[in-house]
Every structure is written in structure tokens, then in C-alpha cells.
Design a protein around this motif. Structure first.
Motif, mmCIF file in Angstrom:
data_model
loop_
_atom_site.group_PDB
_atom_site.id
_atom_site.type_symbol
_atom_site.label_atom_id
_atom_site.label_comp_id
_atom_site.label_asym_id
_atom_site.label_seq_id
_atom_site.Cartn_x
_atom_site.Cartn_y
_atom_site.Cartn_z
ATOM 1 N N LEU A 90 -17.241 132.958 130.509
ATOM 2 C CA LEU A 90 -18.680 132.894 130.745
ATOM 3 C C LEU A 90 -19.248 132.124 129.550
ATOM 4 O O LEU A 90 -19.590 132.706 128.532
ATOM 5 N N GLY A 113 -20.081 141.863 135.676
ATOM 6 C CA GLY A 113 -19.264 141.735 136.877
ATOM 7 C C GLY A 113 -19.289 143.044 137.642
ATOM 8 O O GLY A 113 -19.412 144.121 137.039
ATOM 9 N N GLY A 166 -16.791 144.126 139.980
ATOM 10 C CA GLY A 166 -15.506 144.321 140.655
ATOM 11 C C GLY A 166 -14.808 145.553 140.096
ATOM 12 O O GLY A 166 -15.359 146.284 139.261
ATOM 13 N N ASN A 167 -13.563 145.762 140.536
ATOM 14 C CA ASN A 167 -12.820 146.947 140.093
ATOM 15 C C ASN A 167 -12.457 146.900 138.612
ATOM 16 O O ASN A 167 -12.293 147.941 137.979
ATOM 17 N N VAL A 168 -12.329 145.696 138.062
ATOM 18 C CA VAL A 168 -12.014 145.627 136.633
ATOM 19 C C VAL A 168 -13.211 146.123 135.818
ATOM 20 O O VAL A 168 -13.057 146.859 134.839
ATOM 21 N N ARG A 203 -25.633 139.675 141.831
ATOM 22 C CA ARG A 203 -26.141 139.853 143.196
ATOM 23 C C ARG A 203 -26.460 141.335 143.421
ATOM 24 O O ARG A 203 -26.645 142.066 142.481
ATOM 25 N N GLN A 242 -23.288 143.146 147.807
ATOM 26 C CA GLN A 242 -22.334 142.096 147.411
ATOM 27 C C GLN A 242 -21.331 142.584 146.364
ATOM 28 O O GLN A 242 -20.645 141.771 145.746
ATOM 29 N N MET A 289 -17.951 144.039 144.634
ATOM 30 C CA MET A 289 -16.525 143.887 144.951
ATOM 31 C C MET A 289 -15.767 145.196 144.666
ATOM 32 O O MET A 289 -14.554 145.228 144.699
ATOM 33 N N CYS A 312 -16.148 140.814 132.989
ATOM 34 C CA CYS A 312 -15.088 141.132 133.965
ATOM 35 C C CYS A 312 -15.352 140.274 135.191
ATOM 36 O O CYS A 312 -15.744 140.793 136.247
ATOM 37 N N TYR A 357 -10.096 135.942 136.710
ATOM 38 C CA TYR A 357 -9.004 135.428 135.866
ATOM 39 C C TYR A 357 -8.537 134.056 136.317
ATOM 40 O O TYR A 357 -8.815 133.632 137.430
ATOM 41 N N TRP A 359 -0.934 136.122 142.414
ATOM 42 C CA TRP A 359 -2.171 135.558 141.862
ATOM 43 C C TRP A 359 -1.994 134.092 141.430
ATOM 44 O O TRP A 359 -2.943 133.321 141.467
ATOM 45 N N SER A 418 -7.041 138.152 143.503
ATOM 46 C CA SER A 418 -7.695 139.001 144.500
ATOM 47 C C SER A 418 -6.652 139.880 145.174
ATOM 48 O O SER A 418 -5.458 139.593 145.111
ATOM 49 N N GLY A 419 -7.137 140.928 145.811
ATOM 50 C CA GLY A 419 -6.249 141.794 146.587
ATOM 51 C C GLY A 419 -5.629 142.880 145.738
ATOM 52 O O GLY A 419 -5.834 142.950 144.529
HETATM 53 P P1 NAP Z 1 -13.572 140.540 141.394
HETATM 54 O O1 NAP Z 1 -13.290 141.666 142.298
HETATM 55 O O2 NAP Z 1 -13.438 139.162 141.928
HETATM 56 O O3 NAP Z 1 -15.024 140.746 140.766
HETATM 57 C C1 NAP Z 1 -15.562 139.817 139.900
HETATM 58 C C2 NAP Z 1 -17.029 140.101 139.677
HETATM 59 O O4 NAP Z 1 -17.508 139.177 138.692
HETATM 60 C C3 NAP Z 1 -17.903 139.913 140.916
HETATM 61 O O5 NAP Z 1 -18.850 140.930 140.973
HETATM 62 C C4 NAP Z 1 -18.562 138.555 140.650
HETATM 63 O O6 NAP Z 1 -19.838 138.415 141.223
HETATM 64 C C5 NAP Z 1 -18.714 138.592 139.155
HETATM 65 N N1 NAP Z 1 -18.889 137.262 138.580
HETATM 66 C C6 NAP Z 1 -18.087 136.183 138.723
HETATM 67 N N2 NAP Z 1 -18.575 135.141 138.045
HETATM 68 C C7 NAP Z 1 -19.727 135.555 137.476
HETATM 69 C C8 NAP Z 1 -20.684 134.948 136.653
HETATM 70 N N3 NAP Z 1 -20.576 133.672 136.283
HETATM 71 N N4 NAP Z 1 -21.755 135.674 136.254
HETATM 72 C C9 NAP Z 1 -21.891 136.970 136.625
HETATM 73 N N5 NAP Z 1 -21.004 137.617 137.391
HETATM 74 C C10 NAP Z 1 -19.923 136.904 137.823
HETATM 75 O O7 NAP Z 1 -12.568 140.533 140.120
HETATM 76 P P2 NAP Z 1 -11.951 141.673 139.219
HETATM 77 O O8 NAP Z 1 -12.834 142.847 139.061
HETATM 78 O O9 NAP Z 1 -11.468 140.934 138.032
HETATM 79 O O10 NAP Z 1 -10.678 142.155 140.051
HETATM 80 C C11 NAP Z 1 -9.602 141.274 140.348
HETATM 81 C C12 NAP Z 1 -8.746 141.865 141.471
HETATM 82 O O11 NAP Z 1 -8.024 142.983 140.986
HETATM 83 C C13 NAP Z 1 -9.588 142.364 142.643
HETATM 84 O O12 NAP Z 1 -8.901 142.115 143.826
HETATM 85 C C14 NAP Z 1 -9.659 143.842 142.372
HETATM 86 O O13 NAP Z 1 -9.936 144.641 143.502
HETATM 87 C C15 NAP Z 1 -8.277 144.106 141.812
HETATM 88 N N6 NAP Z 1 -8.271 145.344 141.021
HETATM 89 C C16 NAP Z 1 -8.005 146.508 141.673
HETATM 90 C C17 NAP Z 1 -8.046 147.705 140.997
HETATM 91 C C18 NAP Z 1 -7.763 148.973 141.736
HETATM 92 O O14 NAP Z 1 -7.484 148.928 142.906
HETATM 93 N N7 NAP Z 1 -7.811 150.132 141.134
HETATM 94 C C19 NAP Z 1 -8.366 147.744 139.638
HETATM 95 C C20 NAP Z 1 -8.650 146.551 138.993
HETATM 96 C C21 NAP Z 1 -8.605 145.348 139.701
HETATM 97 P P3 NAP Z 1 -20.047 137.481 142.527
HETATM 98 O O15 NAP Z 1 -19.457 138.268 143.642
HETATM 99 O O16 NAP Z 1 -21.507 137.316 142.571
HETATM 100 O O17 NAP Z 1 -19.285 136.200 142.239
#
Ligand code: NAP
Length: 437
Positions: free
Chosen positions: A106, A148, A150-152, A194, A198, A200, A312, A315, A348, A354-355
Motif C-alpha cells: 500500500l 483490509g 479478509g480473513n487475514v 467498501r 463486500q 471477504m 492485510c 499477496y 497461489w 485466494s481460496g
Molecule cells: P482477501 O480475502 O483478498 O482480502 C483482502 C482485503 O484487502 C479485501 O477486503 C480488499 O478490499 C482489501 N484491499 C485490497 N487492496 C486494498 C487497498 N488498496 N486499500 C484498501 N483495502 C484493500 O485476502 P487475505 O485476507 O489476504 O486472504 C487471502 C486468502 O487466504 C483468502 O482466500 C482467505 O480467505 C484465505 N485465508 C483463509 C483463512 C481461514 O480460512 N481461516 C485465514 C487467512 C486467510 P476489496 O475487496 O475492496 O479489494
């Protein structure tokens, strides 16, 4: 005999090895490389330390690793110890399962201020990844901002909230447990550009916030769309949004019983990091509204206090010399897993971050079908025998799966009461623990 090199020993790597062993049985030899002396990649250093049941999947990878035709080649860095071209000259197929270990950046003003970290670094720190074990985040402040939705982001917010007792049974490394136990955080703000529709975040992970000893999730009712609008959502997301509604309904006196607030700040797009004396003190965000699923800036800005920031936001894979890379997507340039005939990617490294862990299983099986189609009747290469000659010539210090089992035993022996292991957090200690050669 087919000779396959898999680069990376995380879920994508081991599911692919499993698929190769299933498909070709005694007619294949698979070498699984890792730059660390220890296997399992994301399972060891990505999955949250309090999610031990997810980590149990490594038992399945162990079964594959222990089969006669699969071998672990640890402590070998592909790209520096051995080039991709060399692997390609030795193996009939080279499959990159290197994941996406680098943070999406970022790159806002102030991103280089002290105590601003990406999730790869922060998660690597509490999981004892040798690259990040010395990160030493300063947790003495009161306000953390996690960017962010998402789950991270949930993992990071949860780690920052848990009490020492809540880490019982986890394999969080000692340096992180000590630092978190001494942390003064009172507010953790999760910032999303968002809205609630929206996010994740998945329901199981989001639901965990309801059961934290010291922290309570807070959602502003006015951020939620009318409840009827949820009917258009797919079931998983609908469940997550229902949880956000539950958070919004928690009465103020219940929040008051817990010392840490986990606030959800929707419709807020970060625009800059501000600091004093080189250290972050706040995150400036711009209010957005969501139109046709996209965040649209409104021009209104405000500032969120921040003594610690963890972004978060996803990647990127690490490029490897000689392998075509898709800079925009942050992964290897590939067509359904095929980079070139003989060179493939999976997990990945193929599709981006993702996933779930399980998504890598069909990926692994699919890439083996591609390999079969490409190398079916071709000439065979020298395989592991040729690699072993190179190890000898170059004096590489390969760590075997047997060595890893010694390291694992030493980690188990060093575990805190009730914990599965205490990880070594530097490569030299890992290597020292493998025992006599
Ligand atoms: P993610 O699910 O893709 O979430 C990323 C988040 O960052 C989204 O909310 C996104 O918002 C936001 N974002 C991206 N660019 C941005 C920006 N420039 N400014 C502000 N916000 C921004 O990614 P993640 O959390 O790193 O997870 C990666 C994968 O690992 C996912 O599939 C996740 O489900 C998985 N994971 C699973 C678990 C579990 O099951 N326990 C745990 C950890 C990770 P927008 O949607 O608006 O782009």
C-alpha cells in the motif's frame, strides 16, 4: 520413470506430489524442494497459531512425504542454489508451488514509517518465519489499525486481542506470546474501503470474534444496508453479514465489560500514514460510497489514531529468474498452470492468493494431468540422481525429511505445557536440531 521437481512444500506442493504419486505409482520420482529446512509452507508460517485443527492437514502431507517415491529436499533455494534452467535440464517437469509470500504494497505517503507492517511480515513474526522473527513490532500503544476486510485481517485482529490463556494449545512462538501478553492495545480498527456486503471474511472466522475473552466486535448500525438487501448475497457472505448485524446489536454495556474494542470501519479508503519522530501515529482515510460494487471517493477525509498498522490487502508471488512473470497480477504468467511445456505452477503461484487450503488439492491433481499430456511419451531425464551430483559438486547442505522429523521432535520436546511445539525461528537452530549427519 518420470522425474518431477516440485518447488515449495506447502499445501500446493504436497497435494501435487500426492497426485503424482497416485497417478504414476512406482513409475515416478518426485523431489519436493523448500528453501527452508522445514516443510509445509503456509501451514507452518501462514495459518494462525490458534487454528491447530487446520494445521492437522500436515499429517496428510507427511504420509505423501514418507512414501518411497517422494523425497523432501530442504534448505535448497531454487533461483540461487540451483537455477530453474538446471532443474529443467534434470527433471521431466518442474512445478512451481512457491505460493505468494510477499505483501501487496500500500504505497501511500508514510508507508515506510516505523510500526507499519504488511501482513506477510506480521503473520510471519507471530508464526516464527525466520525472515520475520526479528520484526519486533512495538505493541506498547493503544490503537492498532488493520487494513483490509479478509480473513487475514481477522487473524491479525484476533491475535492482537487474545489473552495469554487464550493462546493455550496454540503454537504461537514465544517471542510473539511474550510481546502480545505485554501489549497495551485497547482499540483495533479494521478498515475496509467498501461496505458490509463486500467483505471477504468467512462466517466461521468472523464468528470467532464473538467468543474472545477480552475483546468485543463493534459495528455501526448505520453502516449496514437494509436487511432485505441481504437476500441477494450468496449463502456464505449472507451468513457473514448476519454476523455483522449481530455485532451491531451488542448492547453498549456488554462492550463495556471487555477492555478491547474491535471496530469495523467501513467505506474508508486509506490515503496516507502520518507519524511523529519517524513512527506512525495515524492513518488518514477518505470516506467512500459503493456504486455498482466499486468504492467511489467522496472527498471527505478523516484520521484514525494508529500506534501500529498492519496492511492485510493480499499477496504476490516472488519472481524467479528465467520464469515469465505477470507483474500486474503478481504471479507467474501461465495458462491454467502451464508456463511452458515442462514448467508449471500450481496453487497461489498459479492463481493468486485466494481460496482455502483445500482449493489446492484439485489444483495439484489438475496440473499433474497437464504434465502427463505434455511429457507422456517424451524422453526421460536424469532426475534426482543428476540433482545429487549437483549437490555434491556445489556442496549444498540438503535437509531430508528424516532430518525434519528430528527437528520436529526437538520442537515438540521444547513445547510449553499444552502446546504442540515451540518452533525454531532461525535457520541455524533448525539445522543444528537435525542431529548427527
Ligand atoms: P482477501 O480475502 O483478498 O482480502 C483482502 C482485503 O484487502 C479485501 O477486503 C480488499 O478490499 C482489501 N484491499 C485490497 N487492496 C486494498 C487497498 N488498496 N486499500 C484498501 N483495502 C484493500 O485476502 P487475505 O485476507 O489476504 O486472504 C487471502 C486468502 O487466504 C483468502 O482466500 C482467505 O480467505 C484465505 N485465508 C483463509 C483463512 C481461514 O480460512 N481461516 C485465514 C487467512 C486467510 P476489496 O475487496 O475492496 O479489494
Amino acid at each position: 520413470m518420470r522425474h518431477i521437481a516440485i518447488v515449495g512444500s506447502g499445501p500446493a506442493g504436497y497435494y501435487t506430489a500426492e497426485a503424482a504419486a497416485k497417478k504414476w505409482g512406482e513409475e515416478v520420482r518426485v523431489d519436493v524442494f523448500d528453501q527452508l529446512p522445514v516443510p509445509y509452507g503456509l501451514i507452518r508460517t501462514g495459518v494462525a497459531p490458534d487454528h491447530q485443527s487446520i494445521k492437522l492437514v500436515s499429517r496428510r502431507y507427511e504420509k505423501t512425504a514418507l512414501s518411497d517415491n517422494v523425497r523432501f529436499v530442504g534448505n535448497v533455494s531454487v533461483g540461487s542454489d540451483v537455477s530453474i534452467a538446471e532443474l529443467q535440464s534434470l527433471y521431466d517437469a518442474v512445478i512451481l508451488a512457491t505460493g505468494a509470500p510477499n505483501d501487496r504494497q500500500l504505497n501511500l505517503d508514510g508507508h515506510d514509517l516505523a510500526n507499519v507492517f504488511g501482513s506477510a511480515a506480521f503473520v510471519g513474526w507471530y508464526n516464527g518465519h525466520p525472515q520475520f522473527a526479528d520484526l519486533a513490532p512495538d505493541l506498547s500503544g493503544r490503537h492498532a489499525v488493520v487494513i483490509g476486510m479478509g480473513n487475514v485481517a481477522l487473524d491479525v485482529a484476533r491475535m492482537l486481542s487474545k489473552s495469554e490463556q487464550e493462546f493455550a494449545g496454540s503454537d504461537i512462538v514465544a517471542h510473539a506470546l511474550d510481546a502480545l501478553a505485554a501489549s497495551n492495545m485497547e482499540t483495533i480498527t479494521i478498515v475496509g474501503r467498501r461496505g458490509p456486503h463486500q467483505i471477504m471474511m468467512t462466517p466461521k472466522e468472523l464468528g470467532e470474534l464473538m467468543h474472545l475473552e477480552r475483546a468485543s466486535p463493534q459495528v455501526d448500525k448505520s453502516d449496514l444496508p437494509p436487511v432485505d438487501d441481504d437476500s441477494i448475497l450468496e449463502p456464505g457472505l449472507r451468513k457473514s453479514v448476519t454476523l455483522l448485524r449481530d455485532f451491531a446489536a451488542i448492547p453498549q454495556n456488554i462492550h463495556g465489560e471487555k477492555p478491547i474494542a474491535i471496530e469495523f470501519d467501513f467505506f474508508a479508503s486509506p490515503t496516507a500514514f502520518h507519524g511523529e519522530y519517524g513512527r506512525v501515529t495515524s492513518v488518514e482515510v477518505e470516506r467512500t460510497r459503493v456504486e455498482a460494487g466499486r468504492a467511489v471517493a467522496t472527498g471527505e477525509t478523516y484520521s484514525i489514531p494508529a500506534d501500529l498498522v498492519v496492511t492485510c490487502i493480499g499477496y504476490r508471488s516472488s519472481p524467479i529468474e528465467g520464469v515469465p512473470f505477470d507483474e500486474r497480477a503478481g504471479r507467474f504468467a501461465n495458462d491454467d498452470g502451464r508456463i511452458l511445456p515442462g514448467l508449471y505452477c500450481v496453487g497461489w503461484a498459479r492463481r493468486g492468493p485466494s481460496g482455502t487450503i483445500g482449493t489446492n488439492r484439485p489444483d495439484g491433481y489438475a496440473v499433474i494431468e497437464l504434465v502427463e499430456a505434455d511429457i507422456g511419451a517424451g524422453e526421460r531425464k536424469k532426475g534426482r540422481e543428476g540433482f545429487d551430483e549437483l549437490v555434491e559438486k556445489r556442496g549444498l547442505d540438503v535437509v531430508t525429511f528424516r532430518d525434519w522429523q528430528n527437528i520436529e521432535q526437538a520442537e515438540e520436546a521444547a513445547a510449553r505445557e499444552g502446546a504442540p511445539r515451540e518452533k525454531f525461528v532461525d535457520v541455524a537452530s533448525m539445522i543444528a536440531a537435525r542431529g548427527p549427519l
